[in-house]
Write a protein that holds these residues in place. Sequence first.
Motif, PDB file in Angstrom:
ATOM      1  N   VAL A  24      -1.080  -4.314   8.068  1.00  8.60           N
ATOM      2  CA  VAL A  24      -1.180  -5.253   9.183  1.00  8.60           C
ATOM      3  C   VAL A  24      -2.629  -5.279   9.686  1.00  8.60           C
ATOM      4  O   VAL A  24      -3.195  -4.245  10.033  1.00  8.60           O
ATOM      5  N   PHE A  71      -4.520  -1.087  14.144  1.00  4.31           N
ATOM      6  CA  PHE A  71      -4.172  -1.826  12.925  1.00  4.31           C
ATOM      7  C   PHE A  71      -4.896  -1.189  11.753  1.00  4.31           C
ATOM      8  O   PHE A  71      -5.758  -0.331  11.930  1.00  4.31           O
ATOM      9  N   LYS A  72      -4.526  -1.652  10.590  1.00  4.76           N
ATOM     10  CA  LYS A  72      -5.229  -1.154   9.398  1.00  4.76           C
ATOM     11  C   LYS A  72      -6.712  -1.518   9.531  1.00  4.76           C
ATOM     12  O   LYS A  72      -7.577  -0.731   9.190  1.00  4.76           O
ATOM     13  N   ARG A 390       1.285  -7.985   3.212  1.00  9.76           N
ATOM     14  CA  ARG A 390       0.217  -7.890   4.204  1.00  9.76           C
ATOM     15  C   ARG A 390       0.401  -8.955   5.259  1.00  9.76           C
ATOM     16  O   ARG A 390       0.868 -10.059   4.958  1.00  9.76           O
ATOM     17  N   GLU A 413       2.801  -3.680  15.659  1.00  4.30           N
ATOM     18  CA  GLU A 413       2.840  -2.214  15.675  1.00  4.30           C
ATOM     19  C   GLU A 413       4.061  -1.720  14.885  1.00  4.30           C
ATOM     20  O   GLU A 413       3.982  -0.789  14.087  1.00  4.30           O
ATOM     21  N   GLN A 416       3.828  -2.212  11.085  1.00  3.76           N
ATOM     22  CA  GLN A 416       2.969  -1.250  10.389  1.00  3.76           C
ATOM     23  C   GLN A 416       3.725  -0.012   9.961  1.00  3.76           C
ATOM     24  O   GLN A 416       3.321   0.690   9.049  1.00  3.76           O
TER      25      GLN A 416
END
Length: 846
Positions: A24, A71-72, A390, A413, A416
């Motif tokens: 994410v 996040f990533k 993704r 959130e 993820q």
Amino acid sequence: MKGKTPRRLPPKKASNSQKDPVGVYCRVRPLGAEDEECCIEVISNTTIQLHAPDGLKANRNGEFKETQYSFKKVFGIKTTQGELFEDVAKPLVEDIIHCKNGLLFTYGVTGSGKTHTMTGSPGQGGLLPRSLDMIFNSIGPYQAKRYVFKPDDKNGMEVQNQVDALLDRQKRDIIKFADMISPEEACKADGVDEDSSYSVFVSYIEIYNNYIYDLLEETPIDPIKPKPPQSKILREDQNHNMYVAGCTEVEVKSTEEAFEVFWRGQKKRRIANTQLNRESSRSHSVFIIKLAQAPLDADGDNVLQDKNQVNVSQLCLVDLAGSERTSRTRAEGSRLREAGNINQSLMTLRTCIEVLRENQMCGTNKMVPYRDSKVTHLFKNYFDGEGKVRMVVCVNPKADDYEETLLVMRFAEMTQEVEVARPVDRPICGFAAGRRQRNQERGESPTVLNQLLQSFPPLPPCEISGPNDDVTLPRLIEALEKRHKIRQMMIEEYNKTANMLKSVLQEQDSNLLSKENFIQEQRGKLGEKDKMLQNQKNEIDRLEKKSKMLEYKIDILQKTTNIYEEDKRSLQHELESREQRLQREMSEKRRMEARMQGIVTDSKLKWEKECERRVNAKQLEMQNKLWVKDEKLKQLKAIVTEGKTENRQPQRPSREKDKVPAKRSASPSPVPVRLTDIFQPVFNATGPPVRPLHRRSHSAGGERWVDHKPNTNVDLDTVLQPNLPNAIKVNAPSEKALSKCDKYVLTHQEVASDGEIQTKLIKGEVFKTRGGGQAVQFTDIETLKQENPVAASRKRRSSETGPDGEPKEGDWTDVETRCSVAVEMRAGSNLGPGYQHHGYPKRRKP
Ligand code: ADP
Ligand code: MG
């Protein structure tokens, strides 16, 4: 998703280490010109912080906390499309080239930059054109000729023969060109299999109000009366992958061509939205890039004509509808309902993610409700480990969006935390040159190991000629050193190859593991099915029991019915027999009646006859009496006329000539007794002969009398009373008394015409009848009468001078003695006390 192919890679990895969380990313767009307040702050390249806007803070009395979301990777407002692509989409494009699937979607409220991120604008091409560009840059030289690959309409690919492909190529349209990306931004994937041939197919669909529409379908558009587009349905292919049935797949050979197709779809979408008054922010668009690849034949010239060798991977680029709640769009009526449905599909996406996360975190096996909406249903395989997932969360930092953005963040959130199995890399034998290259280098290059082996130096002669031999040893040392070096190299080479083999083995191991996993899964499914079967069996058992019970009940009812029927039959039988009896009795009765009738008639007739006979007898009697009276009268006349001394000869009276009115007796009642049939007057002198049995003697001594005095008689103190010695006194006729005597006398009292009581002594003889009974024949009547002397003289006078010349009472005395009436009485007959003595002439006692 891949087509039917044995080279298809297993979907899941067994252990957690081989799972990847859903990637994410967050992209914050720049604040719009008119917006002033900002509620998002990028803290680091992985974290953002949300600030509640001032107004909201005040409302909540300062309770609200500032929240951070990680996040990533976070892309700030200055991030270019290229940079974003590099991090987010490029790995997915590499995957698709290496036969792995990918799903990329943008999520966020309307206006947050989803479309900008996915599609972009001229000069600022988004992830989609960049992905296409990269694919074509990578496979460009290895592309198959057009129509060599052909979709089989079942989510798979077929390989066409050269002639068919050529024919199809000629039908193609000319496609226009549009450029969105500058040439210097071009990028390319590594490790493209040179021994394969590739083709790209694109599809473009729109999901609106939970209906799927094909944006590439060639339908003539009528601008005056637009036809509503036909929706498509989802199907599952033989590998359990979902696909849109009958969806157009356009083969594209360049980025430009692919853009062209995309824009065509976009245009169609725009037109449809305008015509049907739709809000574009409420629809999900899905652009599917399918890459088909198949190995070349042994010559490396043509694609292997084997469908099973075709590999298909795909990248889905999804521009989701705005995630904002319905109220924000102020939609009404059907638009509101549609909006509800769209929100519903996003809600389902959220629910699916939640369930996936729960299952993974708690080890549960809850069913993920993919089927509840088309979007989740279409992409269910991705979440089941069929490819990398993704998500780019797009946010607009403006304060107005704060609350919606907060929800977006929460969803991000949560997403993820969901892990998706990592698709496995296809084994690529990198140490050998490709066939294409081999064709070019054929016959030129031996392998490294061979080269090394060939370059292995032979040992020089090692005999030392003498103590001063300076050549042999150094030469040997040199050769040995050389050999050592080569050996080292060979060891290295071997190690390399061994490592490669190891990795291949590991790969196969993991394959095995995943297969085991698959088997485990199937076992689980089997268990479920078993359970279902058990349940059904139980149900069947229950139903069987129920049916048995019902059968039993039916049996009982049948038996009861039988009993009742039996009863009914017996009752009917009884009824019949009773009826018969009744009939019989009735007929008996009728017969009886008839008989009775007969008897009655008979007896009636008999009695009639009897009565007639009696009447006749009476008449005769009366006539006789009359005759007697007549006779008396005659005699009286004769006496009167001829003198009293003359002997009187009894003569038969001639009633016609000398009728004398008969003097009736003053008998008070009619004779109630049965009289004999024979009623004969008896005359003492010359009358008809008396019966021989009959004795008539007043003076005969030693006779026995029956003195019959009824109780009703009144004692009148009469001086002259009959003296009957030895008489049997009775007050009612008695047969017994009669049988003992031969004389009978009845003392009878009656009222005379002058009102005085007169007593008659009626005498008779008793004789035996032939029937064994006794009969009395009356022979004499003596009359005793008391008289008042005054009344008697007056009376006598008047009677002596009677005008009718009737004889005076005193004149009768002699006649009476000479006259007697014989009455035969039958024995046993009713001789009541009042039986009759008729008015015979009275004997005046001296
Ligand atoms: P969405 O699809 O989420 O509704 P859009 O992608 O249509 O939003 O973006 C709305 C507007 O904001 C567009 O005019 C777009 O050009 C602009 N925009 C969005 N993101 C950015 C960005 N990162 N940089 C510049 N402009 C942007
Ligand atoms: Mg949009």
